[in-house]
Design a protein around this motif. Structure first.
Motif, PDB file in Angstrom:
ATOM      1  N   UNK A   1      28.475  27.516 -16.566  1.00  0.00           N
ATOM      2  CA  UNK A   1      27.746  28.527 -16.187  1.00  0.00           C
ATOM      3  C   UNK A   1      26.903  28.318 -14.873  1.00  0.00           C
ATOM      4  N   UNK A   2      26.912  29.882 -14.412  1.00  0.00           N
ATOM      5  CA  UNK A   2      26.294  29.622 -12.751  1.00  0.00           C
ATOM      6  C   UNK A   2      25.084  30.909 -13.017  1.00  0.00           C
ATOM      7  N   UNK A   3      23.401  30.647 -12.747  1.00  0.00           N
ATOM      8  CA  UNK A   3      22.895  31.174 -12.991  1.00  0.00           C
ATOM      9  C   UNK A   3      22.253  31.321 -11.540  1.00  0.00           C
ATOM     10  N   UNK A   4      21.553  32.895 -11.005  1.00  0.00           N
ATOM     11  CA  UNK A   4      20.202  32.104 -10.017  1.00  0.00           C
ATOM     12  C   UNK A   4      19.854  33.815  -9.333  1.00  0.00           C
ATOM     13  N   UNK A   5      19.336  33.908  -8.449  1.00  0.00           N
ATOM     14  CA  UNK A   5      18.549  35.012  -7.516  1.00  0.00           C
ATOM     15  C   UNK A   5      19.522  36.536  -8.694  1.00  0.00           C
ATOM     16  N   UNK A   6      18.024  37.410  -8.511  1.00  0.00           N
ATOM     17  CA  UNK A   6      18.412  38.688  -8.831  1.00  0.00           C
ATOM     18  C   UNK A   6      19.571  38.587 -10.390  1.00  0.00           C
ATOM     19  N   UNK A   7      19.204  38.434 -10.819  1.00  0.00           N
ATOM     20  CA  UNK A   7      20.170  37.456 -12.137  1.00  0.00           C
ATOM     21  C   UNK A   7      21.198  37.517 -12.136  1.00  0.00           C
ATOM     22  N   UNK A   8      21.803  37.056 -11.671  1.00  0.00           N
ATOM     23  CA  UNK A   8      23.537  36.648 -10.942  1.00  0.00           C
ATOM     24  C   UNK A   8      23.498  35.483 -12.315  1.00  0.00           C
ATOM     25  N   UNK A   9      24.659  35.600 -13.112  1.00  0.00           N
ATOM     26  CA  UNK A   9      25.299  35.711 -13.668  1.00  0.00           C
ATOM     27  C   UNK A   9      26.922  35.217 -14.167  1.00  0.00           C
TER      28      UNK A   9
END
Length: 479
Positions: free
Chosen positions: A54-62
């Motif tokens: 699972x990759x998550x990041x800025x601006x609710x990126x998932x």
């Protein structure tokens, strides 16, 4: 107040919006809108075994990926890469560093390397209670207590590992536990936190199957309100004192389901399972959202036999012998149907597949039971079965469990667990791509006569033995 028709439309819409299972690569929740990239490299997994990263990041990126790849078009910022442990048979594959962070810059490519290693996953059981006549365990979602159903007619509360002295409910004066009867299960309403409703399934002194709605006390959440009782349905079960079915449960559509046995006796002598004018040997589906005395339930308009003469509109599925335990998992329904003398089976279908006929007493599993009428046309044969074998070496009566969705042993996610009353074992399989795969046997301490599974508010699983001991399934300590 919603009308029954509107509730049904909303329930159908909810089913359509259920997320698809088994997707290898999920779409990001928000378009990243950038010029950065992130490469995720995977090493150490057997060929063909997908990861769960699972990759998550800025601006609710998932996003979730199952194989190594480069993700492009990312906004600059910090990203978290989490690699879940995965299971293949009894082998668990874990990342050396399960969680890593990466900084993505504009017009550049960050790299994360994930290395897996395998080890044997071992399960064990830990005794948590000893309740004479224990037959079921459940809890409202997220609740830390466990509610243990006692066949004689009581429901006990276990809190912080200890049984409370006063029963949650005691209806022993109205329950008959002759033969296979008794208080057999309970189910909390999906909106229990607000309405306090729960439902019980039992047999009375006249041998009827009874489902009632009860309410929790507003003054003490560890006690039921004794006067708040509404009978939902009463099903005559004349003659034999076996094959009552026994489970009441809510489906993902918010409807109340109950699975009834064929009425008992060897071979379904009354022909109930194939008789669509009988409620025995069936899976029933009822709308109890607005239950009241004058109308304890409503027939959902999407039930398959609504408006058909000579067919009971409560029926969702037919051709069942003794579906003692079944389980919902997302958009699937698993029914463990106890066999006659040769085969035990698990029927698996989508929750929207109405009107299925599982074959009893024409078939026992995939075997012809009644050779004179052995016509398989229109029948849904089991997704999984096993033969008793000589001297019941493989078992004699399936004990259906649940699909694991707990957090304590994350590698087990999606595995359906079952046992057998005569086998005393713990086994599982994965249902994927319309087939059973990754069958596994788990070496646990000897437990005689496993008669039921339980599931607590966190999705952890329990085994219940006929002697009354209740065990939690846990990860075995490393040697």
């Amino acid at each position: 107040m919603l009308t029954s028709h509107l509730r049904t439309l909303l329930a159908a819409l909810a089913l359509l919006l259920l997320p698809a299972c088994g997707s290898d690569d999920d779409q990001p929740s928000t378009p990243p809108g950038g010029s950065g990239a992130l490469t995720v490299n995977l090493a150490g997994l057997p060929a063909g075994l997908p990861a769960a990263v699972r990759i998550s990041g800025p601006a609710s990126y998932a996003k979730t990926i199952g194989s190594g790849q480069t993700l492009s078009g990312l906004a600059p910022g910090n990203y978290t890469v989490s690699a879940d442990s995965i299971l293949s048979g009894n082998l668990s594959w874990s990342a050396a560093t399960p969680v890593q962070n990466a900084t993505v810059a504009a017009d550049s490519n960050a790299v994360v390397n994930i290395s897996y290693s395998g080890s044997t996953l071992a399960l064990a059981v830990r005794e948590v209670a000893n309740v004479s006549g224990a037959v079921f365990l459940t809890a409202p979602s997220g609740d830390t207590r466990q509610f243990i159903v006692e066949r004689s007619g009581r429901i006990l509360v276990m809190q912080d590992g200890a049984l409370l002295g006063t029963p949650f409910l005691d209806i022993r004066n109205r329950v008959a536990s002759v033969g296979e009867g008794g208080l057999l299960s309970m189910a909390f309403h999906p909106d229990y936190a607000r309405n306090g409703w729960f439902f019980i399934y039992f047999t009375d002194a006249a041998n009827n199957i009874v489902v009632e709605r009860h309410s929790v006390s507003s003054a003490n959440r560890n006690l039921a309100e004794p006067s708040a009782v509404l009978e939902i349905i009463r099903i005559p079960h004349p003659g034999a004192t076996n094959h009552y079915g026994g489970l009441v449960s809510f489906g993902p559509d918010g409807m109340l389901y109950l699975a009834t046995g064929d009425g008992g006796g060897a071979g379904d002598p009354q022909g109930n399972a194939q008789n669509l004018n009988s409620l025995l040997g069936k899976m029933l589906r009822l709308d109890v959202a607005d239950s009241r005395g004058a109308q304890p339930y409503v027939i959902p308009p999407s039930n398959p036999f609504v408006g058909q003469s000579g067919r009971r509109a409560e029926i969702w599925a037919s051709g069942l012998r003794n579906p003692w335990r079944y389980a919902f998992d997302g958009d699937r329904l698993y029914i463990a149907d106890v066999g006659q003398a040769r085969r035990e089976e698990v029927d698996i279908a989508g929750v929207k597949q109405a009107g299925l006929n599982y074959g009893w007493n024409t078939m026992e599993g995939t075997l012809c039971y009644n050779a004179a009428i052995c016509n398989k046309n229109g029948l849904t044969l089991p997704a999984f079965e096993y033969d008793h074998g000589n001297n019941n070496v493989n078992g004699c009566s399936i004990t259906g469990g649940f699909v694991y969705r707990g957090k304590a042993i994350a590698e087990l996610a999606g595995r359906y667990f079952y046992s057998d009353y005569c086998g005393g074992y713990l086994k599982s399989f994965l249902y994927k791509d319309d087939g059973v795969t990754e069958q596994a046997s788990w070496a646990i301490a000897d437990i005689d006569a496993i008669q039921s599974f339980g599931q607590d508010g966190d999705g952890e699983l329990y085994l219940i033995a006929a002697a009354g001991k209740v065990y939690r399934i846990v990860r075995a300590p490393k040697a």
